[in-house]
Design an enzyme around this catalytic site. Sequence first.
Site, PDB file in Angstrom:
ATOM      1  N   HIS A  24      22.222   3.496  32.138  1.00  0.00           N
ATOM      2  CA  HIS A  24      23.017   4.737  31.990  1.00  0.00           C
ATOM      3  C   HIS A  24      24.276   4.428  31.181  1.00  0.00           C
ATOM      4  CE1 HIS A  24      24.944   8.510  33.133  1.00  0.00           C
ATOM      5  NE2 HIS A  24      26.034   7.803  33.367  1.00  0.00           N
ATOM      6  N   GLY A  74       0.798  -1.223   0.000  1.00  0.00           N
ATOM      7  CA  GLY A  74       0.000   0.000   0.000  1.00  0.00           C
ATOM      8  C   GLY A  74       0.831   1.274   0.000  1.00  0.00           C
ATOM      9  N   GLY A 112       1.052  19.094   9.399  1.00  0.00           N
ATOM     10  CA  GLY A 112       0.927  17.802  10.077  1.00  0.00           C
ATOM     11  C   GLY A 112       2.198  17.001   9.810  1.00  0.00           C
ATOM     12  N   ALA A 113       2.178  15.720  10.140  1.00  0.00           N
ATOM     13  CA  ALA A 113       3.380  14.883  10.002  1.00  0.00           C
ATOM     14  C   ALA A 113       3.928  14.902   8.572  1.00  0.00           C
ATOM     15  CB  ALA A 113       3.073  13.452  10.432  1.00  0.00           C
ATOM     16  N   ILE A 114       3.065  14.743   7.564  1.00  0.00           N
ATOM     17  CA  ILE A 114       3.540  14.653   6.171  1.00  0.00           C
ATOM     18  C   ILE A 114       4.170  15.973   5.740  1.00  0.00           C
ATOM     19  CG2 ILE A 114       2.836  14.319   3.754  1.00  0.00           C
ATOM     20  CD1 ILE A 114       0.633  12.407   4.821  1.00  0.00           C
ATOM     21  N   LYS A 116      11.124   7.822   5.293  1.00  0.00           N
ATOM     22  CA  LYS A 116      12.164   7.633   6.322  1.00  0.00           C
ATOM     23  C   LYS A 116      13.535   7.455   5.668  1.00  0.00           C
ATOM     24  CE  LYS A 116       9.205   8.636   8.519  1.00  0.00           C
ATOM     25  NZ  LYS A 116       8.094   8.499   7.737  1.00  0.00           N
TER      26      LYS A 116
END
Length: 464
Positions: A443, A41, A182-184, A52
């Site tokens: 840590h 998709g 927005g994110a896009i 990404k």
Amino acid sequence: MAAKNFDLIVIGAGPGGYVAAIRAAQLGMNVACVEREHLGGICLNWGCIPTKALLRSAEVYHLMHRAGEFGLKADGVSFDLDAVVKRSRGVAKQLSGGIGHLFKKNKVTSIMGEAKLAGNGKVIVKKDGGTEELSAKNIVLATGARARELPGLEADGDLVWTYKHALMPVRMPKKLLVIGSGAIGIEFASFYNTLGADTTVVEVMDRVLPVEDAEISAFAKKQFVKQGMTIMEKAMVKQLDRGKGKVTAHIETNGKVQTQEFDTVISAVGIVGNIEGLGLEELGVKVDRTHVVTDEFCRTGVEGLYAIGDIAGAPWLAHKASHEGVMVAELIAGKHAHPVKPESIAGCTYCQPQVASVGLTEAKAKEQGYEINVGRFPFIGNGKAIALGEPEGMIKTIFDKKTGELLGAHMVGAEVTELIQGYVVGRQLETTEEDLMNTVFPHPTLSEMMHESVLDAYGRALHF
């Protein structure tokens, strides 16, 4: 033509559909999955994954420019946009091909073509060589969504782009306008800005990344501006005049309209569900603003018909679609299925700096009547962040004062899209502030800030 019989037909092979098909097959069902374009998709081919890959290239490029800070030398740093895009497409192709392999392994029948519901559990698939009829007692709609196009701001692939054009650019933009933060929108703004485009972002709401906590939005905006972006909030692009190699944008702010020239515009003003041509009206499926209306178990109200992922509405996230796919497959198989709770789904934005969140914002928590404790911890107080050269960021946690329940967590900074999962698991396990305080974080890590933010909510922060 006799219909081919299955236990389940899934329409759409994105992160919702292909996962639903695989899980159903694992549970012993005979499954067909129909896809009209690409296995995987939008997410795998034109969304989450290739973006990404692009953003990783931009991140490395950005770091190369900072080499001197780390005692390193990198001279004549440059980029080859075609090669960056080629790598991104290769990553997408590798994963898309992997789904075909998973279908074979799980004995899912994969059918390429366009599906239409024909009533009584029947699906007609239009293929290159004609049509095929399938039938099943249960059908899952997972047809996803596409970019929303506003009148007058429609994409043409040359001057005005959607996310698809932005993933395979015809040129490197010099002066870029991004409509929507927005994110896009913000991810593409971040990518092209890092590569040197003079970038302006226009957002109709009163702040960028409007679904995020206000404090996180403000912090992120400060970083974007520091990187050279122009951010216009409470602003609207009213009109685009397209000329030869340029676009004149009419931008309205505070009731006044100003014009600016750009060579490229990216429109990222939301999405609309792919509901056309499925035969929903004939079946009486309820649709609200291009999204199929469902109950918490993704049931449409039509016997045996389910809708998952983007077509079923917000949040429009691949991981939400996948989990709904699993839930529906298990429900059909008679298992005890748990509904997917939107407030337990993390949102991640891969701009620079990254932004991630889960649960309620501070404003939403107050709106819902909670008395709250809020904790914050800045990256500048964390040894690992300083060693990484990433001291800009913060982690914010929100607790119910009465019960100690973690209501929300919000982060901005390096690698927060990986860190957020700690709080997601915490919420799933109904963790209280005491559990988190008593957890030993390793840590030196960025994750220690998650601990400190919790401590700070109760006036106990140790390192700031």
